[in-house]
Design a protein around this motif. Structure first.
Motif, PDB file in Angstrom:
ATOM      1  N   TYR A   1      39.247 -10.593 -21.600  1.00 38.92           N
ATOM      2  CA  TYR A   1      38.751  -9.780 -22.707  1.00 38.92           C
ATOM      3  C   TYR A   1      37.479  -9.105 -22.243  1.00 38.92           C
ATOM      4  O   TYR A   1      36.422  -9.733 -22.124  1.00 38.92           O
ATOM      5  N   PRO A   2      37.526  -7.818 -21.927  1.00 36.91           N
ATOM      6  CA  PRO A   2      36.343  -7.145 -21.372  1.00 36.91           C
ATOM      7  C   PRO A   2      35.279  -6.906 -22.445  1.00 36.91           C
ATOM      8  O   PRO A   2      35.534  -6.260 -23.454  1.00 36.91           O
ATOM      9  N   ILE A   3      34.118  -7.439 -22.195  1.00 36.00           N
ATOM     10  CA  ILE A   3      32.988  -7.232 -23.104  1.00 36.00           C
ATOM     11  C   ILE A   3      31.706  -7.231 -22.270  1.00 36.00           C
ATOM     12  O   ILE A   3      31.559  -8.046 -21.349  1.00 36.00           O
ATOM     13  N   ARG A   4      30.838  -6.320 -22.563  1.00 35.47           N
ATOM     14  CA  ARG A   4      29.564  -6.228 -21.843  1.00 35.47           C
ATOM     15  C   ARG A   4      28.527  -7.049 -22.603  1.00 35.47           C
ATOM     16  O   ARG A   4      28.340  -6.869 -23.808  1.00 35.47           O
ATOM     17  N   VAL A   5      27.853  -7.933 -21.907  1.00 38.81           N
ATOM     18  CA  VAL A   5      26.794  -8.740 -22.510  1.00 38.81           C
ATOM     19  C   VAL A   5      25.465  -8.065 -22.205  1.00 38.81           C
ATOM     20  O   VAL A   5      25.181  -7.695 -21.064  1.00 38.81           O
ATOM     21  N   ARG A   6      24.675  -7.884 -23.260  1.00 46.75           N
ATOM     22  CA  ARG A   6      23.375  -7.231 -23.142  1.00 46.75           C
ATOM     23  C   ARG A   6      22.289  -8.176 -23.664  1.00 46.75           C
ATOM     24  O   ARG A   6      22.568  -9.038 -24.491  1.00 46.75           O
ATOM     25  N   ALA A   7      21.071  -7.988 -23.196  1.00 49.79           N
ATOM     26  CA  ALA A   7      19.938  -8.774 -23.657  1.00 49.79           C
ATOM     27  C   ALA A   7      18.803  -7.831 -24.028  1.00 49.79           C
ATOM     28  O   ALA A   7      18.635  -6.781 -23.400  1.00 49.79           O
ATOM     29  N   GLY A   8      18.051  -8.203 -25.061  1.00 57.18           N
ATOM     30  CA  GLY A   8      16.954  -7.359 -25.501  1.00 57.18           C
ATOM     31  C   GLY A   8      15.732  -8.156 -25.903  1.00 57.18           C
ATOM     32  O   GLY A   8      15.816  -9.353 -26.187  1.00 57.18           O
TER      33      GLY A   8
ATOM     34  N   GLU B   1      26.873  -6.872 -32.331  1.00 57.02           N
ATOM     35  CA  GLU B   1      28.117  -6.545 -31.644  1.00 57.02           C
ATOM     36  C   GLU B   1      28.506  -5.100 -31.928  1.00 57.02           C
ATOM     37  O   GLU B   1      28.444  -4.644 -33.071  1.00 57.02           O
ATOM     38  N   TYR B   2      28.900  -4.411 -30.882  1.00 52.11           N
ATOM     39  CA  TYR B   2      29.471  -3.067 -31.027  1.00 52.11           C
ATOM     40  C   TYR B   2      30.912  -3.126 -30.526  1.00 52.11           C
ATOM     41  O   TYR B   2      31.158  -3.425 -29.358  1.00 52.11           O
ATOM     42  N   GLU B   3      31.855  -2.872 -31.421  1.00 47.83           N
ATOM     43  CA  GLU B   3      33.278  -2.822 -31.062  1.00 47.83           C
ATOM     44  C   GLU B   3      33.726  -1.384 -31.259  1.00 47.83           C
ATOM     45  O   GLU B   3      33.728  -0.875 -32.379  1.00 47.83           O
TER      46      GLU B   3
ATOM     47  N   TYR C   1      29.479   5.145 -29.987  1.00 48.18           N
ATOM     48  CA  TYR C   1      28.599   4.856 -28.853  1.00 48.18           C
ATOM     49  C   TYR C   1      29.404   4.644 -27.572  1.00 48.18           C
ATOM     50  O   TYR C   1      28.966   3.957 -26.667  1.00 48.18           O
ATOM     51  N   GLY C   2      30.591   5.214 -27.494  1.00 48.23           N
ATOM     52  CA  GLY C   2      31.411   5.076 -26.301  1.00 48.23           C
ATOM     53  C   GLY C   2      32.504   4.038 -26.472  1.00 48.23           C
ATOM     54  O   GLY C   2      32.742   3.534 -27.564  1.00 48.23           O
TER      55      GLY C   2
ATOM     56  N   LEU D   1      22.201  -9.729 -27.342  1.00 51.54           N
ATOM     57  CA  LEU D   1      21.425 -10.885 -27.785  1.00 51.54           C
ATOM     58  C   LEU D   1      19.951 -10.502 -27.706  1.00 51.54           C
ATOM     59  O   LEU D   1      19.440 -10.199 -26.621  1.00 51.54           O
ATOM     60  N   TYR D   2      19.294 -10.478 -28.856  1.00 49.66           N
ATOM     61  CA  TYR D   2      17.894 -10.061 -28.926  1.00 49.66           C
ATOM     62  C   TYR D   2      16.994 -11.282 -29.098  1.00 49.66           C
ATOM     63  O   TYR D   2      17.188 -12.074 -30.021  1.00 49.66           O
ATOM     64  N   PHE D   3      16.011 -11.400 -28.219  1.00 48.42           N
ATOM     65  CA  PHE D   3      15.098 -12.536 -28.215  1.00 48.42           C
ATOM     66  C   PHE D   3      13.716 -12.134 -28.702  1.00 48.42           C
ATOM     67  O   PHE D   3      13.224 -11.057 -28.375  1.00 48.42           O
ATOM     68  N   GLU D   4      13.104 -13.018 -29.463  1.00 52.40           N
ATOM     69  CA  GLU D   4      11.708 -12.829 -29.829  1.00 52.40           C
ATOM     70  C   GLU D   4      10.891 -13.070 -28.563  1.00 52.40           C
ATOM     71  O   GLU D   4      11.012 -14.113 -27.924  1.00 52.40           O
ATOM     72  N   CYS D   5      10.083 -12.088 -28.194  1.00 52.25           N
ATOM     73  CA  CYS D   5       9.294 -12.189 -26.970  1.00 52.25           C
ATOM     74  C   CYS D   5       7.817 -11.973 -27.278  1.00 52.25           C
ATOM     75  O   CYS D   5       7.471 -11.250 -28.209  1.00 52.25           O
TER      76      CYS D   5
END
Length: 163
Positions: free
Chosen positions: A3-10, A71-73, A81-82, A89-93
């Motif tokens: 299942y192709p999915i791109r994992v992103r971090a912010g 999630e963007y599907e 958005y393509g 996944l957005y982290f408090e920094c």
């Protein structure tokens, strides 16, 4: 079947009722994003959030708890958005005290600035994805999501069944 999915971090960096955002100017006009991007091979999600903050805002951060997940599907969103399905996944920094955000030496294409935006002025900007209300709610509740990593769990102890 894969299942192709791109994992992103912010990185969600908030100080004194202001949030650090990356400014872009492209065919969509001026808009903002949180510092974020794809997780690279052999990189943890938290390390990716740290790297993206450094690459996009030239700022060193300490990665804290997971703030929220987006999630963007493509199919469900008319491919606005393509066509790449992604999970962000957005982290408090928190930025290190001696590290001040600035325009990076090698900015992303169409990146025009790095800005602190007041939460009071949040409704006056375009943010992609449009998670402004989620960020405001997060600031009020500070509810966090635990990120469970296998390497931090105790080993499984198997009990021997008595006969």
């Amino acid at each position: 079947m894969s299942y192709p999915i791109r994992v992103r971090a912010g990185a969600v960096i908030i100080e004194s009722s202001r949030i650090l955002l990356i400014e872009f100017d492209d065919e969509k006009g001026v808009h903002y994003n949180l510092p974020s991007g794809g997780v690279e091979h052999n990189e943890t999600i938290q390390d990716a959030a740290k790297r993206e903050a450094k690459e996009e805002a030239d700022v060193e951060v300490e990665v804290g708890p997971l703030a929220f997940v987006y999630e963007y599907e493509p199919k469900l969103n008319n491919y606005k958005y393509g066509d790449t399905h992604s999970l962000s996944l957005y982290f408090e920094c928190k930025r290190y005290q001696n590290s001040n955000p600035q325009f990076p030496a090698n900015p992303d294409p169409n990146q025009t600035d790095v800005k602190w935006i007041s939460i009071e002025d949040f409704d006056d900007i375009v943010l992609y994805p449009n998670i402004k209300n989620h960020i405001k709610n997060y600031l009020k509740s500070k509810s966090r999501i635990d990120l469970i990593q296998e390497n931090q769990l105790p080993p499984v102890e198997r009990s021997v069944k008595a006969k």
